[in-house]
Design a protein around this motif. Structure first.
Motif, PDB file in Angstrom:
ATOM      1  N   TRP A 113      90.612 -61.200 -18.114  1.00 37.87           N
ATOM      2  CA  TRP A 113      90.103 -60.743 -19.412  1.00 37.87           C
ATOM      3  C   TRP A 113      89.819 -59.242 -19.388  1.00 37.87           C
ATOM      4  N   THR A 114      89.161 -58.782 -18.349  1.00 38.64           N
ATOM      5  CA  THR A 114      88.825 -57.361 -18.235  1.00 38.64           C
ATOM      6  C   THR A 114      90.089 -56.511 -18.167  1.00 38.64           C
ATOM      7  N   PHE A 115      91.033 -56.951 -17.347  1.00 40.85           N
ATOM      8  CA  PHE A 115      92.281 -56.212 -17.190  1.00 40.85           C
ATOM      9  C   PHE A 115      93.023 -56.122 -18.523  1.00 40.85           C
ATOM     10  N   LEU A 116      93.153 -57.248 -19.214  1.00 43.62           N
ATOM     11  CA  LEU A 116      93.879 -57.255 -20.486  1.00 43.62           C
ATOM     12  C   LEU A 116      93.156 -56.432 -21.551  1.00 43.62           C
ATOM     13  N   LYS A 117      91.825 -56.466 -21.535  1.00 41.48           N
ATOM     14  CA  LYS A 117      91.050 -55.651 -22.475  1.00 41.48           C
ATOM     15  C   LYS A 117      91.313 -54.168 -22.214  1.00 41.48           C
ATOM     16  N   GLU A 118      91.269 -53.767 -20.958  1.00 42.27           N
ATOM     17  CA  GLU A 118      91.541 -52.374 -20.596  1.00 42.27           C
ATOM     18  C   GLU A 118      92.970 -51.977 -20.969  1.00 42.27           C
ATOM     19  N   GLY A 165      93.927 -49.049 -23.410  1.00 40.87           N
ATOM     20  CA  GLY A 165      94.822 -48.002 -22.917  1.00 40.87           C
ATOM     21  C   GLY A 165      96.035 -47.829 -23.811  1.00 40.87           C
ATOM     22  N   THR A 166      96.541 -48.933 -24.325  1.00 40.48           N
ATOM     23  CA  THR A 166      97.675 -48.873 -25.255  1.00 40.48           C
ATOM     24  C   THR A 166      97.274 -48.120 -26.512  1.00 40.48           C
ATOM     25  N   ARG A 167      96.064 -48.383 -27.002  1.00 41.89           N
ATOM     26  CA  ARG A 167      95.569 -47.643 -28.182  1.00 41.89           C
ATOM     27  C   ARG A 167      95.419 -46.152 -27.882  1.00 41.89           C
ATOM     28  N   ASP A 168      94.950 -45.825 -26.686  1.00 42.77           N
ATOM     29  CA  ASP A 168      94.831 -44.415 -26.302  1.00 42.77           C
ATOM     30  C   ASP A 168      96.190 -43.727 -26.292  1.00 42.77           C
ATOM     31  N   MET A 169      97.183 -44.422 -25.768  1.00 43.45           N
ATOM     32  CA  MET A 169      98.535 -43.862 -25.737  1.00 43.45           C
ATOM     33  C   MET A 169      99.064 -43.671 -27.161  1.00 43.45           C
ATOM     34  N   ALA A 203      93.929 -43.307 -21.200  1.00 42.34           N
ATOM     35  CA  ALA A 203      94.197 -44.708 -20.879  1.00 42.34           C
ATOM     36  C   ALA A 203      93.705 -45.051 -19.474  1.00 42.34           C
ATOM     37  N   ALA A 204      93.955 -44.172 -18.504  1.00 42.20           N
ATOM     38  CA  ALA A 204      93.558 -44.449 -17.122  1.00 42.20           C
ATOM     39  C   ALA A 204      92.045 -44.475 -16.972  1.00 42.20           C
ATOM     40  N   GLN A 205      91.327 -43.757 -17.830  1.00 40.15           N
ATOM     41  CA  GLN A 205      89.865 -43.761 -17.766  1.00 40.15           C
ATOM     42  C   GLN A 205      89.293 -45.131 -18.127  1.00 40.15           C
ATOM     43  N   ARG A 206      90.081 -45.975 -18.761  1.00 39.15           N
ATOM     44  CA  ARG A 206      89.638 -47.331 -19.122  1.00 39.15           C
ATOM     45  C   ARG A 206      89.515 -48.230 -17.900  1.00 39.15           C
ATOM     46  N   GLY A 207      90.259 -47.917 -16.853  1.00 42.04           N
ATOM     47  CA  GLY A 207      90.253 -48.739 -15.655  1.00 42.04           C
ATOM     48  C   GLY A 207      91.669 -49.116 -15.262  1.00 42.04           C
ATOM     49  N   PRO A 208      91.814 -50.026 -14.294  1.00 42.23           N
ATOM     50  CA  PRO A 208      93.150 -50.409 -13.815  1.00 42.23           C
ATOM     51  C   PRO A 208      94.069 -50.936 -14.918  1.00 42.23           C
ATOM     52  N   GLY A 209      93.547 -51.668 -15.875  1.00 42.13           N
ATOM     53  CA  GLY A 209      94.375 -52.175 -16.968  1.00 42.13           C
ATOM     54  C   GLY A 209      94.912 -51.052 -17.833  1.00 42.13           C
ATOM     55  N   ALA A 211      99.359 -47.421 -19.357  1.00 43.79           N
ATOM     56  CA  ALA A 211      99.875 -46.054 -19.474  1.00 43.79           C
ATOM     57  C   ALA A 211     101.166 -45.885 -18.677  1.00 43.79           C
ATOM     58  N   GLU A 212     101.193 -46.443 -17.478  1.00 44.97           N
ATOM     59  CA  GLU A 212     102.392 -46.312 -16.644  1.00 44.97           C
ATOM     60  C   GLU A 212     103.572 -47.063 -17.255  1.00 44.97           C
ATOM     61  N   VAL A 213     103.340 -48.279 -17.707  1.00 40.16           N
ATOM     62  CA  VAL A 213     104.419 -49.072 -18.304  1.00 40.16           C
ATOM     63  C   VAL A 213     104.957 -48.390 -19.553  1.00 40.16           C
ATOM     64  N   ILE A 214     104.064 -47.928 -20.428  1.00 39.70           N
ATOM     65  CA  ILE A 214     104.483 -47.283 -21.670  1.00 39.70           C
ATOM     66  C   ILE A 214     105.214 -45.974 -21.376  1.00 39.70           C
ATOM     67  N   SER A 215     104.671 -45.171 -20.475  1.00 41.95           N
ATOM     68  CA  SER A 215     105.296 -43.887 -20.136  1.00 41.95           C
ATOM     69  C   SER A 215     106.685 -44.087 -19.535  1.00 41.95           C
ATOM     70  N   ASP A 216     106.796 -45.015 -18.599  1.00 41.89           N
ATOM     71  CA  ASP A 216     108.093 -45.273 -17.974  1.00 41.89           C
ATOM     72  C   ASP A 216     109.103 -45.789 -18.984  1.00 41.89           C
ATOM     73  N   ALA A 217     108.674 -46.701 -19.848  1.00 43.73           N
ATOM     74  CA  ALA A 217     109.581 -47.252 -20.857  1.00 43.73           C
ATOM     75  C   ALA A 217     110.036 -46.154 -21.816  1.00 43.73           C
ATOM     76  N   ARG A 218     109.137 -45.287 -22.202  1.00 44.51           N
ATOM     77  CA  ARG A 218     109.477 -44.205 -23.127  1.00 44.51           C
ATOM     78  C   ARG A 218     110.486 -43.253 -22.505  1.00 44.51           C
ATOM     79  N   GLU A 219     110.276 -42.880 -21.268  1.00 41.97           N
ATOM     80  CA  GLU A 219     111.195 -41.947 -20.612  1.00 41.97           C
ATOM     81  C   GLU A 219     112.561 -42.602 -20.370  1.00 41.97           C
ATOM     82  N   LYS A 220     112.564 -43.873 -20.012  1.00 37.50           N
ATOM     83  CA  LYS A 220     113.846 -44.556 -19.803  1.00 37.50           C
ATOM     84  C   LYS A 220     114.609 -44.699 -21.106  1.00 37.50           C
ATOM     85  N   SER A 221     113.913 -45.019 -22.186  1.00 34.38           N
ATOM     86  CA  SER A 221     114.604 -45.146 -23.470  1.00 34.38           C
ATOM     87  C   SER A 221     115.131 -43.788 -23.923  1.00 34.38           C
TER      88      SER A 221
END
Length: 161
Positions: free
Chosen positions: A53-58, A62-66, A93-99, A104-114
């Motif tokens: 729950w904590t991870f998914l909340k973070e 983080g997605t909203r921050d991005m 996004a990273a300030q939210r915690g591991p989630g 942030a990493e998933v979104i950033s990587d997907a954006r650069e690959k696309s």
């Protein structure tokens, strides 16, 4: 379940089921397994030290921050501010915690690959945009590591951002 599996198990496909266009159903299902598997494995590894729950909340925060950083970048439309907004979105996004860091990493990587795929389709294998993509990823990592995103802030960018 993929279309080809229902046929392989001896059940006839429903009349309204057809294989996807643009290739075989088997090929499409095979191509989808790897990205989904990688996504699930990285999610499980990221969650191992805390509750789901904590991870998914973070991750959601983080997605909203991005998204906010992207929206601000579009609104500002300010020359040479791209790297700042990359770093800021990843930092927030990273300030939210591991989630948040994971999102942030998933979104950033997907954006650069696309973006690389789009460049490849537009310009062929010319390497167009490769340098910019590397610089964007460096700004992403800078922000995710907790370093000050203002390092990339261009002179004159309104203080609102």
């Amino acid at each position: 379940m993929c279309w080809h599996r229902s046929r392989a198990r001896g059940r006839a496909a429903q009349p309204h089921q057809e294989p996807p266009r643009g290739g075989t159903a088997k090929g499409l299902c095979s191509r989808m397994k790897l990205p989904v598997g990688i996504l699930l494995c990285s999610l499980i590894l990221g969650v191992s030290s805390q509750s789901w729950w904590t991870f998914l909340k973070e991750a959601g925060q983080g997605t909203r921050d991005m998204w906010r950083a992207y929206s601000d970048m579009r609104e500002a439309n300010y020359k040479n501010s791209d790297k700042y907004f990359h770093a800021r979105g990843n930092y927030d996004a990273a300030q939210r915690g591991p989630g948040g860091a994971w999102a942030a990493e998933v979104i950033s990587d997907a954006r650069e690959k696309s973006q690389r795929i789009t460049d490849l389709l537009k310009f062929g294998d010319s390497g167009h945009g490769a340098e910019d993509s590397k610089a964007d990823q460096a700004a992403n990592e800078w922000g995710r590591s907790g370093k000050d995103p203002n390092h990339f802030r261009p002179a004159g960018l309104p203080s609102k951002y």
